[in-house]
Design a protein around this motif. Sequence first.
Motif, mmCIF file in Angstrom:
data_model
loop_
_atom_site.group_PDB
_atom_site.id
_atom_site.type_symbol
_atom_site.label_atom_id
_atom_site.label_comp_id
_atom_site.label_asym_id
_atom_site.label_seq_id
_atom_site.Cartn_x
_atom_site.Cartn_y
_atom_site.Cartn_z
ATOM 1 N N THR A 1 -3.091 -3.834 -1.206
ATOM 2 C CA THR A 1 -2.734 -2.439 -1.450
ATOM 3 C C THR A 1 -1.740 -2.406 -2.596
ATOM 4 O OG1 THR A 1 -0.973 -2.515 0.217
ATOM 5 C CG2 THR A 1 -3.122 -1.666 0.924
ATOM 6 N N VAL A 2 -1.738 -1.293 -3.302
ATOM 7 C CA VAL A 2 -0.832 -1.139 -4.433
ATOM 8 C C VAL A 2 -0.575 0.353 -4.636
ATOM 9 C CG1 VAL A 2 -2.727 -1.138 -6.137
ATOM 10 C CG2 VAL A 2 -0.428 -1.824 -6.849
ATOM 11 N N TRP A 3 0.661 0.694 -4.987
ATOM 12 C CA TRP A 3 0.971 2.087 -5.317
ATOM 13 C C TRP A 3 0.242 2.476 -6.601
ATOM 14 C CZ3 TRP A 3 3.123 4.925 -1.746
ATOM 15 C CH2 TRP A 3 3.956 4.331 -0.799
ATOM 16 N N ASP A 4 -0.229 3.688 -6.669
ATOM 17 C CA ASP A 4 -0.945 4.142 -7.866
ATOM 18 C C ASP A 4 -0.074 4.087 -9.118
ATOM 19 O OD1 ASP A 4 0.686 6.295 -7.051
ATOM 20 O OD2 ASP A 4 -0.857 7.811 -7.430
ATOM 21 N N ASN B 1 1.094 9.670 0.226
ATOM 22 C CA ASN B 1 2.417 9.979 0.737
ATOM 23 C C ASN B 1 3.054 10.905 -0.294
ATOM 24 O OD1 ASN B 1 5.337 9.845 0.987
ATOM 25 N ND2 ASN B 1 5.018 8.181 2.435
ATOM 26 N N PRO B 2 3.253 12.185 0.041
ATOM 27 C CA PRO B 2 3.747 13.143 -0.951
ATOM 28 C C PRO B 2 5.064 12.739 -1.615
ATOM 29 C CG PRO B 2 3.085 14.266 1.063
ATOM 30 C CD PRO B 2 3.024 12.798 1.342
ATOM 31 N N ALA B 3 5.902 12.006 -0.907
ATOM 32 C CA ALA B 3 7.194 11.627 -1.464
ATOM 33 C C ALA B 3 7.150 10.349 -2.286
ATOM 34 C CB ALA B 3 8.214 11.463 -0.336
ATOM 35 N N HIS B 4 6.182 9.475 -2.027
ATOM 36 C CA HIS B 4 6.218 8.156 -2.645
ATOM 37 C C HIS B 4 5.004 7.818 -3.504
ATOM 38 C CE1 HIS B 4 9.773 7.470 -0.318
ATOM 39 N NE2 HIS B 4 9.120 7.835 0.761
ATOM 40 N N GLY B 5 3.941 8.584 -3.402
ATOM 41 C CA GLY B 5 2.753 8.324 -4.202
ATOM 42 C C GLY B 5 1.565 7.960 -3.341
ATOM 43 N N THR B 6 0.537 7.499 -3.994
ATOM 44 C CA THR B 6 -0.712 7.160 -3.317
ATOM 45 C C THR B 6 -0.877 5.652 -3.263
ATOM 46 O OG1 THR B 6 -1.727 9.212 -4.084
ATOM 47 C CG2 THR B 6 -3.223 7.455 -3.405
ATOM 48 N N THR B 7 -1.194 5.141 -2.081
ATOM 49 C CA THR B 7 -1.497 3.728 -1.909
ATOM 50 C C THR B 7 -2.988 3.544 -2.137
ATOM 51 O OG1 THR B 7 0.281 3.428 -0.307
ATOM 52 C CG2 THR B 7 -1.476 1.781 -0.314
ATOM 53 N N LEU B 8 -3.331 2.645 -3.051
ATOM 54 C CA LEU B 8 -4.723 2.328 -3.344
ATOM 55 C C LEU B 8 -5.096 1.054 -2.596
ATOM 56 C CD1 LEU B 8 -4.504 2.755 -7.222
ATOM 57 C CD2 LEU B 8 -5.169 4.482 -5.532
ATOM 58 N N PHE B 9 -6.280 1.038 -1.998
ATOM 59 C CA PHE B 9 -6.786 -0.150 -1.318
ATOM 60 C C PHE B 9 -7.767 -0.851 -2.253
ATOM 61 C CE2 PHE B 9 -4.899 2.134 2.029
ATOM 62 C CZ PHE B 9 -4.721 1.292 3.117
ATOM 63 N N THR B 10 -7.575 -2.160 -2.423
ATOM 64 C CA THR B 10 -8.448 -2.958 -3.273
ATOM 65 C C THR B 10 -8.979 -4.125 -2.452
ATOM 66 O OG1 THR B 10 -6.730 -4.458 -4.091
ATOM 67 C CG2 THR B 10 -7.047 -2.385 -5.311
ATOM 68 N N THR B 11 -10.079 -4.705 -2.919
ATOM 69 C CA THR B 11 -10.663 -5.840 -2.206
ATOM 70 C C THR B 11 -11.270 -6.831 -3.200
ATOM 71 O OG1 THR B 11 -12.128 -6.460 -0.367
ATOM 72 C CG2 THR B 11 -12.927 -4.774 -1.859
ATOM 73 N N LYS B 12 -11.448 -8.049 -2.715
ATOM 74 C CA LYS B 12 -12.073 -9.084 -3.534
ATOM 75 C C LYS B 12 -12.874 -10.012 -2.630
ATOM 76 C CE LYS B 12 -11.195 -13.045 -6.519
ATOM 77 N NZ LYS B 12 -12.210 -12.763 -7.504
ATOM 78 N N ARG B 13 -14.127 -10.265 -3.015
ATOM 79 C CA ARG B 13 -14.940 -11.279 -2.340
ATOM 80 C C ARG B 13 -14.565 -12.630 -2.908
ATOM 81 N NH1 ARG B 13 -17.607 -10.683 1.536
ATOM 82 N NH2 ARG B 13 -18.689 -8.808 2.138
ATOM 83 N N LEU B 14 -14.449 -13.611 -2.049
ATOM 84 C CA LEU B 14 -14.045 -14.943 -2.514
ATOM 85 C C LEU B 14 -15.237 -15.856 -2.710
ATOM 86 C CD1 LEU B 14 -10.888 -15.487 -0.286
ATOM 87 C CD2 LEU B 14 -11.016 -14.739 -2.652
#
Length: 178
Positions: free
Chosen positions: A139-142, A165-178
């Motif tokens: 996860t990473v903040w936008d 999160n209106p106060a802190h930003g949007t958390t983006l979910f990312t993924t990677k196949r290994l």
Amino acid sequence: MTDGATPDNAVVIETDRLLLRPWRAAEAVVQRELWTERDPRVPPRRRIDADGRPTVAELEDSIRTDEVWSSGLLAVERKGSHDVIGYCGLVDTGRGSAGEPELAFELLRRVWGRGYATEAASAVLDRARSSGHERLWATVWDWNTASRRVLAKLGFTETGHTEVNPAHGTTLFTTKRL
């Protein structure tokens, strides 16, 4: 990259420039510095509070007692200078699918832009692959463009799932196949 274990079977990962290993209590000052450097948009529970907590003593205790600092989030040490510059590793936060840990990393600002995060995270991905993991996520903040660049270099892609999160930003979910 080489991969080994200390006598107590703690994970140690080595790259050309870095050693990823369990934290030592004396390095709590580095963790405290990471807490002080965090962006003000990071939620308060992940920043130093008005009472100055967590303290170095509290972080030392956490290193001694919390398994995440010995097997999950490894200290990132530069080989040449033997200084710890942050952490990188895999954690099970319960937010992802079973058996798919989250990649996490954070480095001191003074070493940003030198490829250390990408190098450390790449080594952790290699270890995850060799340990049988098929997919990881992060996860990473936008607004965290530097970490988003690292994840992109590593081949993580955004899933489309977000947490706003209106106060802190949007958390983006990312993924990677290994």
